[in-house]
Motif scaffolding. Structure first.
Motif, mmCIF file in Angstrom:
data_model
loop_
_atom_site.group_PDB
_atom_site.id
_atom_site.type_symbol
_atom_site.label_atom_id
_atom_site.label_comp_id
_atom_site.label_asym_id
_atom_site.label_seq_id
_atom_site.Cartn_x
_atom_site.Cartn_y
_atom_site.Cartn_z
ATOM 1 N N PHE A 1 45.529 84.235 16.046
ATOM 2 C CA PHE A 1 44.868 85.061 17.046
ATOM 3 C C PHE A 1 43.379 84.731 17.092
ATOM 4 C CE2 PHE A 1 48.500 87.583 15.537
ATOM 5 C CZ PHE A 1 49.141 87.837 16.745
ATOM 6 N N PRO A 2 42.725 85.015 18.220
ATOM 7 C CA PRO A 2 41.284 84.731 18.325
ATOM 8 C C PRO A 2 40.436 85.823 17.685
ATOM 9 C CG PRO A 2 42.080 85.592 20.413
ATOM 10 C CD PRO A 2 43.287 85.464 19.512
ATOM 11 N N GLU A 3 40.624 86.043 16.398
ATOM 12 C CA GLU A 3 39.858 87.064 15.698
ATOM 13 C C GLU A 3 38.368 86.703 15.681
ATOM 14 O OE1 GLU A 3 41.050 89.854 15.023
ATOM 15 O OE2 GLU A 3 42.548 89.918 13.434
ATOM 16 N N LEU A 4 37.532 87.732 15.652
ATOM 17 C CA LEU A 4 36.098 87.572 15.443
ATOM 18 C C LEU A 4 35.704 88.198 14.114
ATOM 19 C CD1 LEU A 4 33.250 86.760 16.334
ATOM 20 C CD2 LEU A 4 33.137 88.947 17.594
ATOM 21 N N GLY A 5 36.057 89.454 13.921
ATOM 22 C CA GLY A 5 35.905 90.137 12.646
ATOM 23 C C GLY A 5 37.002 91.171 12.539
ATOM 24 N N SER A 6 37.529 91.390 11.346
ATOM 25 C CA SER A 6 38.614 92.355 11.182
ATOM 26 C C SER A 6 38.732 92.753 9.723
ATOM 27 C CB SER A 6 39.947 91.795 11.689
ATOM 28 O OG SER A 6 40.345 90.655 10.941
ATOM 29 N N ALA A 7 39.470 93.839 9.498
ATOM 30 C CA ALA A 7 39.675 94.344 8.139
ATOM 31 C C ALA A 7 40.971 95.127 8.086
ATOM 32 C CB ALA A 7 38.504 95.234 7.717
ATOM 33 N N VAL A 8 41.576 95.157 6.923
ATOM 34 C CA VAL A 8 42.761 95.976 6.675
ATOM 35 C C VAL A 8 42.631 96.613 5.308
ATOM 36 C CG1 VAL A 8 44.098 94.011 5.754
ATOM 37 C CG2 VAL A 8 45.293 96.033 6.628
ATOM 38 N N THR A 9 43.001 97.870 5.223
ATOM 39 C CA THR A 9 43.027 98.587 3.942
ATOM 40 C C THR A 9 44.340 99.341 3.828
ATOM 41 O OG1 THR A 9 40.625 98.854 3.856
ATOM 42 C CG2 THR A 9 41.934 100.381 2.533
ATOM 43 N N VAL B 1 36.906 102.886 17.022
ATOM 44 C CA VAL B 1 38.362 102.825 16.908
ATOM 45 C C VAL B 1 39.060 103.621 18.009
ATOM 46 C CG1 VAL B 1 38.390 102.276 14.454
ATOM 47 C CG2 VAL B 1 38.384 104.675 15.161
ATOM 48 N N PHE B 2 38.301 104.008 19.035
ATOM 49 C CA PHE B 2 38.846 104.570 20.250
ATOM 50 C C PHE B 2 39.788 105.746 19.948
ATOM 51 C CE2 PHE B 2 37.437 100.287 21.188
ATOM 52 C CZ PHE B 2 36.713 100.466 22.356
ATOM 53 N N SER B 3 41.034 105.668 20.434
ATOM 54 C CA SER B 3 41.923 106.828 20.336
ATOM 55 C C SER B 3 42.470 107.075 18.939
ATOM 56 C CB SER B 3 43.075 106.690 21.333
ATOM 57 O OG SER B 3 42.600 106.907 22.644
ATOM 58 N N CYS B 4 42.124 106.255 17.974
ATOM 59 C CA CYS B 4 42.398 106.650 16.584
ATOM 60 C C CYS B 4 41.690 107.966 16.269
ATOM 61 C CB CYS B 4 41.947 105.570 15.613
ATOM 62 S SG CYS B 4 42.933 104.058 15.677
ATOM 63 N N GLY C 1 50.816 108.289 13.022
ATOM 64 C CA GLY C 1 49.479 107.721 13.100
ATOM 65 C C GLY C 1 48.918 107.789 14.499
ATOM 66 N N ASN C 2 47.990 106.909 14.783
ATOM 67 C CA ASN C 2 47.424 106.768 16.120
ATOM 68 C C ASN C 2 46.835 105.370 16.248
ATOM 69 O OD1 ASN C 2 46.970 108.635 18.556
ATOM 70 N ND2 ASN C 2 47.154 110.070 16.842
ATOM 71 N N ASP C 3 46.827 104.866 17.476
ATOM 72 C CA ASP C 3 46.220 103.556 17.698
ATOM 73 C C ASP C 3 45.072 103.692 18.672
ATOM 74 O OD1 ASP C 3 47.567 103.905 20.072
ATOM 75 O OD2 ASP C 3 48.661 102.014 19.996
ATOM 76 N N GLY C 4 44.354 102.602 18.852
ATOM 77 C CA GLY C 4 43.192 102.620 19.714
ATOM 78 C C GLY C 4 43.097 101.357 20.536
ATOM 79 N N ALA C 5 42.375 101.429 21.638
ATOM 80 C CA ALA C 5 42.222 100.292 22.533
ATOM 81 C C ALA C 5 41.729 99.066 21.774
ATOM 82 C CB ALA C 5 41.241 100.644 23.654
ATOM 83 N N GLY C 6 42.271 97.925 22.151
ATOM 84 C CA GLY C 6 41.799 96.673 21.580
ATOM 85 C C GLY C 6 42.510 96.242 20.326
ATOM 86 N N GLY C 7 43.408 97.086 19.787
ATOM 87 C CA GLY C 7 44.197 96.674 18.628
ATOM 88 C C GLY C 7 44.069 97.520 17.392
ATOM 89 N N VAL D 1 41.413 97.355 11.616
ATOM 90 C CA VAL D 1 40.377 97.449 12.645
ATOM 91 C C VAL D 1 39.849 96.053 12.943
ATOM 92 C CG1 VAL D 1 39.728 99.797 11.958
ATOM 93 C CG2 VAL D 1 38.485 97.851 10.988
ATOM 94 N N ALA D 2 39.370 95.859 14.176
ATOM 95 C CA ALA D 2 38.861 94.555 14.589
ATOM 96 C C ALA D 2 37.848 94.753 15.706
ATOM 97 C CB ALA D 2 40.003 93.668 15.070
ATOM 98 N N ASN D 3 36.981 93.782 15.886
ATOM 99 C CA ASN D 3 36.002 93.901 16.978
ATOM 100 C C ASN D 3 36.283 92.998 18.168
ATOM 101 O OD1 ASN D 3 35.230 91.587 15.549
ATOM 102 N ND2 ASN D 3 33.036 91.979 15.728
ATOM 103 N N ARG D 4 37.273 92.106 18.089
ATOM 104 C CA ARG D 4 37.698 91.410 19.302
ATOM 105 C C ARG D 4 38.872 92.182 19.896
ATOM 106 N NH1 ARG D 4 36.379 86.679 21.344
ATOM 107 N NH2 ARG D 4 35.883 85.624 19.389
ATOM 108 N N MET D 5 38.651 92.724 21.091
ATOM 109 C CA MET D 5 39.653 93.566 21.724
ATOM 110 C C MET D 5 40.654 92.683 22.451
ATOM 111 S SD MET D 5 37.166 96.579 23.140
ATOM 112 C CE MET D 5 38.536 97.573 23.725
ATOM 113 N N ILE D 6 41.785 92.457 21.809
ATOM 114 C CA ILE D 6 42.812 91.584 22.389
ATOM 115 C C ILE D 6 43.703 92.380 23.329
ATOM 116 C CG2 ILE D 6 44.848 90.207 21.859
ATOM 117 C CD1 ILE D 6 43.421 89.164 19.399
ATOM 118 N N GLY D 7 44.210 93.509 22.874
ATOM 119 C CA GLY D 7 45.089 94.298 23.722
ATOM 120 C C GLY D 7 45.390 95.629 23.083
ATOM 121 N N HIS D 8 46.051 96.487 23.846
ATOM 122 C CA HIS D 8 46.472 97.764 23.288
ATOM 123 C C HIS D 8 47.866 97.579 22.700
ATOM 124 C CE1 HIS D 8 45.915 102.160 23.046
ATOM 125 N NE2 HIS D 8 47.233 102.144 22.993
#
Length: 382
Positions: free
Chosen positions: A27-35, A67-70, A335-341, A357-364
């Motif tokens: 994927f065209p990631e720019l910055g992201s994290a998972v915990t 994180v939008f609708s999160c 849970g809940n999700d948010g725009a951009g992934g 969480v990520a800062n390149r908004m690929i899709g919902h």
């Protein structure tokens, strides 16, 4: 572009680290994290990439992201906590706590109807300006004057921003604090979690800058109900990241926008769900099994008022697991999700709190988070 992976994964959760690395290949990631938390203990904390493409600032463990609708997850956990404490009856009329709400056919609407997107109030006829949204009370007055678009309880449609303001005003009537302030007082600050609805100015230096991936579908016209739901009748620019009141504007993050305006780190967001379902740092869980069971009861699914059916299933303020929309771990996942992934959830059967969480908004609802959830499932043998 910097993509070196940082952080760690406990023995047994290496599959999550492998999946995180594959995301950067595919994927065209720019910055992201998972915990990931398991049993109240952090077992995965990974990050990579760039937080701000304009300056080259690297992503760090405590980078914050819109994180939008999160945000709805934070509001839902707060509402269920008040219910757990006996301060809020989700099945009582909203007017018990907010008498002025009982106008224009809204007398029997309950908080659970709102949390299930069934109240008939997905958008407002009024068009409050940005400053009025920031002031809170004008939106509350507009909700009081609003007539439901359908008989409350008879159908459903995503209650975008209205859910946050409506449930948030009930929180304010009960506690004396707006929902973002109460969340920080009751959950965020005591547990040291990096999650806010209304970001303090002092935290802006940690905020990632969002960018749009190519090919994201545009919104329909401004009169379309979906656009009105997402933009509050045009007061909030979406996506419009770099415009005034767009999602890179510090003024937007400073206000309480409880339906879609949370800012969090991956660890802060995962920690909210871990705190809810298992407790963290040796503390008791915030929500009892009985409270979680109530939240998990399906209230809405299938085609809604607009005729769309993306496969989402809604409990009381939370998304439920759905292979077609948001795969999670099992019947006790929410849970809940948010725009951009962006995506976060908890599960008290498996004892998991998760956030990506990520800062390149690929899709919902794109596949990046789903791949990581699959890896958690494999690691648990679920």
């Amino acid at each position: 572009m910097e993509r070196q992976q940082h952080g760690w994964a406990d023995e047994g959760f290496g599959k999550v680290a492998d999946a995180f690395a594959r995301n950067w290949d595919d994927f065209p990631e720019l910055g992201s994290a998972v915990t990931v938390f398991a049993g109240g203990r952090k077992v995965v904390e990974l990050w990579a990439g760039t937080a701000d493409e304009q300056t080259g600032r690297p992503w760090t463990a405590d980078t914050l992201v819109p994180v939008f609708s999160c945000a709805k997850g934070l509001v839902a956990v707060t509402a269920h906590l008040l219910a757990e404490q006996g301060l809020l009856d989700l099945d009582a009329p909203v007017a018990r706590y907010w008498p002025e709400f009982a106008q224009h056919g809204k007398e029997a609407i309950t908080c659970r109807m709102v949390l299930g997107h069934r109240a008939g109030l997905p958008a407002l006829d009024a068009s409050p300006a940005f400053d009025e949204i920031a002031a809170w009370t004008p939106v509350v007055r507009a909700i009081e004057e609003q007539r439901p678009l359908w008989e409350p309880g008879a159908s459903h449609e995503y209650h975008g921003h209205v859910l946050g303001f409506l449930v948030g005003e009930v929180v304010r009537r009960i506690t004396g604090l707006t929902p973002g302030a109460y969340f920080r007082t009751a959950i965020g600050e005591p547990l040291g979690l990096d999650a806010w609805i209304g970001l303090p100015e002092v935290e802006l230096g940690r905020l990632a800058r969002l960018v749009e991936a190519e090919g994201r579908r545009p919104m329909p016209g401004p009169e379309h109900l979906l656009t009105r739901i997402v933009t509050m009748n045009g007061a909030l620019v979406f996506p419009g990241l770099d415009q005034p009141h767009g999602w890179n504007d510090p003024a937007l993050h400073a206000i309480e926008l409880p339906g879609a305006g949370a800012v969090a780190s991956a660890t802060g967001l995962a920690g909210v769900y871990a705190a809810a379902v298992t407790g963290v740092d040796g503390r008791a869980r915030l929500l009892s099994p009985a409270t979680v069971t109530g939240a998990l009861r399906e209230l809405s699914s299938g085609a809604g008022f607009l005729g769309f059916d993306m496969g989402a299933r809604w409990g009381s303020g939370v998304l439920l697991g759905s292979p077609a929309f948001r795969p999670m771990l099992g019947a006790r996942s929410f849970g809940n999700d948010g725009a951009g992934g962006q995506f976060a959830f908890g599960d008290d059967e498996f004892g998991i709190g998760f956030a990506y969480v990520a800062n390149r908004m690929i899709g919902h609802g794109d596949a990046r988070a789903d791949r990581l959830v699959d890896a958690v499932r494999e690691a648990l043998g679920a």
